[in-house]
Scaffold this active site. Structure first.
Site, short mmCIF file in Angstrom:
data_model
loop_
_atom_site.label_atom_id
_atom_site.label_comp_id
_atom_site.label_asym_id
_atom_site.label_seq_id
_atom_site.Cartn_x
_atom_site.Cartn_y
_atom_site.Cartn_z
CE1 TYR A 246 116.65 -23.84 -3.23
CE2 TYR A 246 117.91 -22.16 -2.08
CZ TYR A 246 117.71 -23.48 -2.42
OH TYR A 246 118.56 -24.45 -1.94
NE ARG B 164 126.36 -15.75 -1.09
CZ ARG B 164 125.95 -14.50 -0.91
NH1 ARG B 164 126.49 -13.76 0.06
NH2 ARG B 164 125.00 -14.00 -1.66
#
Length: 334
Positions: A164, A232
């Protein structure tokens, strides 16, 4: 029809009713939110191109019948479909893609076909349009790869860690080449873990926040891959929509640009669980499982460039966005 908690701030200073917009992947999570903003502010035409393989018709069905909304069910892997979708369009927000690191690891060929071949089709169709003013596309923080440096700064990338990530890097390379060779300039928005309403927790490759929200609503224990210290730069959807609107309307572009879309902050998965315990009132503890291949351990963005270029500001901080998101899932019975 419109979420009353979202898009109450205008991120544009022109009359949108005079212009036409194409949102590829417009039935998906981010795309459908961009569509909602544009329709709320009476854009002249909003066209969605989506093959519904990764998006959901439910995300846009309430807009069907509006005089300024159009839906094309089609695939970006077909160049003629892309050309048809671009006809008469002034601004493009290209969101169509197959996300998910695990999906790309299990099926790299399809990820490549959609994210690279499909993206190239859109670039060609957009380049050849005589009416287009700007194309913006969804890039990804995965492009930073194995670089341990925090915060993540544009121009300081590492090696990709998944198929990806490779596809999103190639998008940027193609865009840069189109800028140099054809003088067709675009803006890539490197998303950092976007979350919010319309993100489906039942997708087999769903992201962590929708999955965890569903866990807490249903009082089931969430599973954390790793020790929970993975962090994150979680970014609420309205911040991403703001970036897309401002990027599409940016009038001073002279070359290809990539910009981080984030809050410039870090939240660990353990902290996420604690916040959901507080917001939901359910004292559920996580289950810990092995780390996943291809995952980046820590991510935090530098957002100085997008602030300077687009006057972007993260209007929604993580905690506020999480509360809105959890409430949306409750209301929609996930």
């Amino acid at each position: 029809m419109f979420n009353k908690q979202l898009y109450n701030t205008r991120y544009h200073d022109i009359d949108l009713s005079e212009y036409s917009f194409l949102i590829t992947g417009g039935a998906g999570f981010i795309g459908s939110n961009i569509v909602e903003y544009l329709l709320k502010y009476n854009a002249g035409r909003v066209r969605v191109l989506d093959n519904l393989s990764n998006g959901y018709f439910d995300n846009i069905k309430e807009f069907i019948g509006l005089s300024n909304f159009e839906f094309i069910e089609g695939d970006i892997r077909n160049l003629e479909t892309c050309r048809k979708a671009v006809q008469g369009i002034n601004f493009i927000s290209h969101q169509a893609a197959l996300g998910s690191v695990p999906r790309s690891i299990s099926d790299p060929i399809t990820s490549n076909d959609v994210n690279i071949s499909g993206f190239l089709n859109m670039l060609v169709a957009a380049r050849d349009s005589s009416e287009l003013k700007m194309m913006v596309y969804a890039a990804s923080s995965s492009t930073y790869g194995d670089s341990p440096i925090l915060p993540k700064v544009e121009g300081n990338e590492g090696n990709p860690l998944s198929p990806y990530a490779v596809t999103k890097l190639v998008n940027e390379l193609y865009s840069d080449v189109f800028s140099r060779v054809y003088s067709f300039h675009t803006i890539g928005l490197r998303y950092f873990n976007i979350f919010g309403p319309k993100q489906n927790p039942n997708n087999p490759y769903a992201a962590v926040i929708p999955i965890f929200c569903k866990n807490f609503i249903n009082k089931t224990r969430p599973t954390i891959n790793g020790d929970g210290n993975t962090s994150r730069d979680f970014t609420f959807i309205e911040n991403a929509v703001q970036a897309n609107i401002k990027a599409m309307l940016y009038s001073s572009l002279t070359s290809h640009e990539v910009m981080n879309v984030a809050c410039g902050d870090q939240v660990s998965l353990n902290e996420l669980v604690k916040l959901l315990q507080s917001e939901s009132g359910n004292a559920i503890n996580a289950i810990y499982a092995p780390e996943r291949n291809g995952d980046v351990k820590h991510s935090k963005a530098c957002i100085k460039k997008i602030i300077k270029k687009l006057d972007y500001f993260p209007a929604f901080k993580f905690k506020d966005g999480l509360a809105i998101t959890l409430n949306w899932y409750k209301i929609n019975n996930f």
